[in-house]
Motif scaffolding. Structure first.
Motif, PDB file in Angstrom:
ATOM      1  N   TYR A  21      11.965  -6.705   7.154  1.00  0.00           N
ATOM      2  CA  TYR A  21      12.835  -7.046   8.278  1.00  0.00           C
ATOM      3  C   TYR A  21      12.879  -8.446   8.705  1.00  0.00           C
ATOM      4  N   ALA A  22      14.208  -9.025   8.863  1.00  0.00           N
ATOM      5  CA  ALA A  22      14.229 -10.348   9.343  1.00  0.00           C
ATOM      6  C   ALA A  22      14.362 -10.504  10.820  1.00  0.00           C
ATOM      7  N   GLY A  23      13.807 -11.392  11.637  1.00  0.00           N
ATOM      8  CA  GLY A  23      13.470 -11.413  12.834  1.00  0.00           C
ATOM      9  C   GLY A  23      12.294 -11.490  13.485  1.00  0.00           C
ATOM     10  N   GLY A  24      12.197 -12.284  14.554  1.00  0.00           N
ATOM     11  CA  GLY A  24      10.801 -12.489  15.052  1.00  0.00           C
ATOM     12  C   GLY A  24      10.481 -11.217  15.921  1.00  0.00           C
ATOM     13  N   ASP A  25      11.431 -10.480  16.685  1.00  0.00           N
ATOM     14  CA  ASP A  25      11.180  -9.491  17.320  1.00  0.00           C
ATOM     15  C   ASP A  25      11.021  -8.223  16.459  1.00  0.00           C
ATOM     16  N   LYS A  26      10.171  -7.880  15.681  1.00  0.00           N
ATOM     17  CA  LYS A  26       9.951  -6.938  14.817  1.00  0.00           C
ATOM     18  C   LYS A  26       9.663  -5.483  15.549  1.00  0.00           C
ATOM     19  N   PRO A  27      10.532  -4.627  15.302  1.00  0.00           N
ATOM     20  CA  PRO A  27       9.974  -3.296  15.837  1.00  0.00           C
ATOM     21  C   PRO A  27       8.882  -2.627  14.945  1.00  0.00           C
ATOM     22  N   VAL A  28       8.047  -1.795  15.734  1.00  0.00           N
ATOM     23  CA  VAL A  28       7.119  -1.093  15.134  1.00  0.00           C
ATOM     24  C   VAL A  28       7.429   0.281  14.736  1.00  0.00           C
ATOM     25  N   ILE A  29       7.364   0.648  13.399  1.00  0.00           N
ATOM     26  CA  ILE A  29       7.951   1.782  12.824  1.00  0.00           C
ATOM     27  C   ILE A  29       6.896   2.648  12.230  1.00  0.00           C
ATOM     28  N   THR A  30       6.822   4.035  12.764  1.00  0.00           N
ATOM     29  CA  THR A  30       5.582   4.702  12.129  1.00  0.00           C
ATOM     30  C   THR A  30       5.994   5.955  11.881  1.00  0.00           C
ATOM     31  N   PRO A  31       5.977   6.360  10.431  1.00  0.00           N
ATOM     32  CA  PRO A  31       6.404   7.561   9.992  1.00  0.00           C
ATOM     33  C   PRO A  31       5.502   8.710  10.603  1.00  0.00           C
ATOM     34  N   LEU A  32       6.275   9.840  11.011  1.00  0.00           N
ATOM     35  CA  LEU A  32       5.539  10.912  11.690  1.00  0.00           C
ATOM     36  C   LEU A  32       5.273  11.886  10.825  1.00  0.00           C
ATOM     37  N   PHE A  33       5.916  12.096   9.768  1.00  0.00           N
ATOM     38  CA  PHE A  33       5.450  12.990   8.717  1.00  0.00           C
ATOM     39  C   PHE A  33       6.145  12.698   7.488  1.00  0.00           C
ATOM     40  N   THR A  34       5.587  13.182   6.264  1.00  0.00           N
ATOM     41  CA  THR A  34       6.297  12.903   4.992  1.00  0.00           C
ATOM     42  C   THR A  34       6.105  14.018   3.948  1.00  0.00           C
ATOM     43  N   SER A  35       6.752  13.902   3.141  1.00  0.00           N
ATOM     44  CA  SER A  35       6.611  14.811   1.910  1.00  0.00           C
ATOM     45  C   SER A  35       5.190  14.803   1.292  1.00  0.00           C
ATOM     46  N   THR A  36       4.814  15.540   0.397  1.00  0.00           N
ATOM     47  CA  THR A  36       3.594  15.299  -0.550  1.00  0.00           C
ATOM     48  C   THR A  36       3.898  14.375  -1.382  1.00  0.00           C
TER      49      THR A  36
END
Length: 485
Positions: free
Chosen positions: A338-353
């Motif tokens: 992700y380009a840019g200084g103001d980087k968002p925090v991305i958290t996966p909430l649930f995934t496949s196995t």
């Protein structure tokens, strides 16, 4: 002559008098100690809950709401003992009443105490029927008892329904509403084939989840960007509920500007549909590709995914052990760079196995993993995005928050099974920074029954009615005989 005689007590009599006096003194001391312990227990007491699922115990969120209330709270319940939820309501109100002197509780039986019930109806201008009235600071709110129980399909058997008791949800939500001058406004975009909060259809309607939002003290409204050409200033949350057509360029610009000004968005985006929002979400760190998630370990019919393992995020942490059901979901892929200084925090909430994958040919009737084209598991189905102040630095800047989910049908009227509604509401509360209302799920109304056959019933009768009384009588006879001898 006889009157001058002095009766000199014998040593044996003195010993008996001393023994009796000692017994009286011991009884008085025991009463004194018991009274002191009772007084201390009344001032400094502790409650433990040992029953199944801790149905009696209030959540930490409710305790924080009660601590934040400035004045006294009065709860008055008009409910008949014959009501199926009478016992649960009594237990719940008892728990509120034990939280110090701030909360007072009264339960009125309308058929037994008609005068008091009529007085309460006139005082609070109630329309009639069984309800719970919460009063504090000169304001009051009535919650119908019928609203305390909702029915939803079972996750494993959609044709079967189960009942959920959400008394704490509604009562604590009403208490928090007293501390708010206005209710946050939630807008559902319309005009692109989205689910509508006014639609009662089983498969497409969102009327049930809209009712849950209103119960959580939120204003719910529809928003046609093509007509208003603006997002209202009071919009606290914008929900994109499964659009099936592309947004126009000026509508995308409105949503982009809303996010750039610390807006909040809940995007429920179905597979195999282009909405024109893909570049917008790419700028926020997630890629939306044309795929569906396949995972044989999490499906029953091949079209659904049962999720029971969640990440440690405020939205999903309270859902551990509960099942959420999603239907042909797409992948929500956090970008690697992700380009840019103001980087968002991305958290996966649930995934496949790890054995699941994102299938790049969704129309294939017999999908198989292709390492050249498909994304191997675990594949995220939903992510939470937050961009704001630097972590660890205290600031009054309001962060921008988004939640993107690869399915919208999970919140439809006929699909609110398992933890689906809890996940939706938790996402809304997190987006609105209402963490106090997180992890207040409805409790399943589980009844426990003991089933015995005729032989077991006779054994119980003989044990309780015959054997134990006979043993007690025998012990008494033996004790009496030993005293005589």
């Amino acid at each position: 002559m006889l009157s001058r005689l002095k009766i000199i007590p014998t040593p044996e009599r003195l010993r008996r008098l001393a023994a009796r006096g000692l017994i009286v003194l011991q009884v008085l001391l025991a009463i004194l100690i018991f009274g002191m312990l009772n007084n201390l227990a009344g001032r400094h007491y502790q409650r433990w809950h040992w029953e199944h699922q801790s149905r009696r115990q209030l959540s930490n969120q409710t305790l924080r709401i009660l601590d934040a209330m400035p004045g006294r709270i009065r709860m008055t319940a008009l409910i008949r003992p014959s009501n199926p939820v009478f016992h649960r309501v009594s237990i719940l109100l008892e728990e509120y009443a034990t939280q110090g002197d701030k909360v007072s509780v009264e339960i009125i039986h309308p058929d037994r105490d008609m005068a008091r019930a009529e007085e309460c109806i006139r005082q609070y201008e109630l329309p009639g029927g069984e309800c719970i009235v919460i009063e504090t600071g000169g304001r009051h709110r009535a919650i119908p008892v019928a609203d305390l129980v909702v029915s939803e399909p079972m996750p494993e058997h959609p044709d079967d329904v189960r009942q959920l008791f959400r008394g704490e949800q509604l009562l604590s939500g009403a208490l928090q509403a007293f501390s708010q001058s206005t209710w946050p406004a939630v807008y559902f975009t319309q005009g692109h084939g989205e689910h509508s909060p006014e639609d009662f259809d089983r498969h497409r309607g969102y009327s049930h989840i809209a009712a849950r939002l209103r119960d959580a003290n939120l204003e719910v409204a529809s928003l046609a960007l093509g007509e208003t050409r603006a997002i209202p200033n009071n919009c606290a949350l914008l929900i994109l509920a499964g659009p099936t057509r592309e947004f126009l360029p000026f509508e995308i610009a409105l949503i982009r500007d809303y996010l750039n000004h610390k807006g909040r968005v809940l995007a429920l985006l179905d597979a195999r549909i282009r909405t024109g929002l893909e570049p917008l979400f790419r700028d926020w760190g997630v890629d939306l590709t044309d795929d569906i998630i396949v995972d044989d370990a999490l499906t029953l019919s091949g079209r659904d995914l049962y999720i029971t393992d969640y990440s440690d995020h405020p939205i999903t942490a309270p859902l551990q052990g509960l099942a959420s059901v999603f239907y042909l979901p797409r992948s929500i892929r956090p970008r690697q760079f992700y380009a840019g200084g103001d980087k968002p925090v991305i958290t996966p909430l649930f995934t496949s196995t790890p054995n699941g994958w994102a299938e790049s040919t969704p129309d294939d009737p017999a999908p198989a993993f292709d390492p050249q084209a498909d994304l191997p598991g675990p594949v995220p189905l939903a992510v939470a995005i937050e961009r704001g102040p630097i972590p660890g630095v205290h600031s009054q800047i309001r962060p921008t928050r988004l939640v993107v989910v690869g399915d919208s049908d999970f919140a439809a009227n006929g699909s609110l099974a398992g933890a689906n509604s809890d996940f939706f509401l938790n996402a809304v509360h997190w987006l609105l920074e209402r963490e106090d209302l997180l992890s207040l799920p409805a409790q399943p109304m589980t009844d426990f029954q003991i089933v015995v056959n005729a032989r077991q019933l006779r054994c119980c009768f003989g044990l309780i009615v015959v054997l134990w009384p006979a043993l007690a009588a025998a012990c008494g006879l033996i004790a009496g005989w030993r005293r005589r001898t």
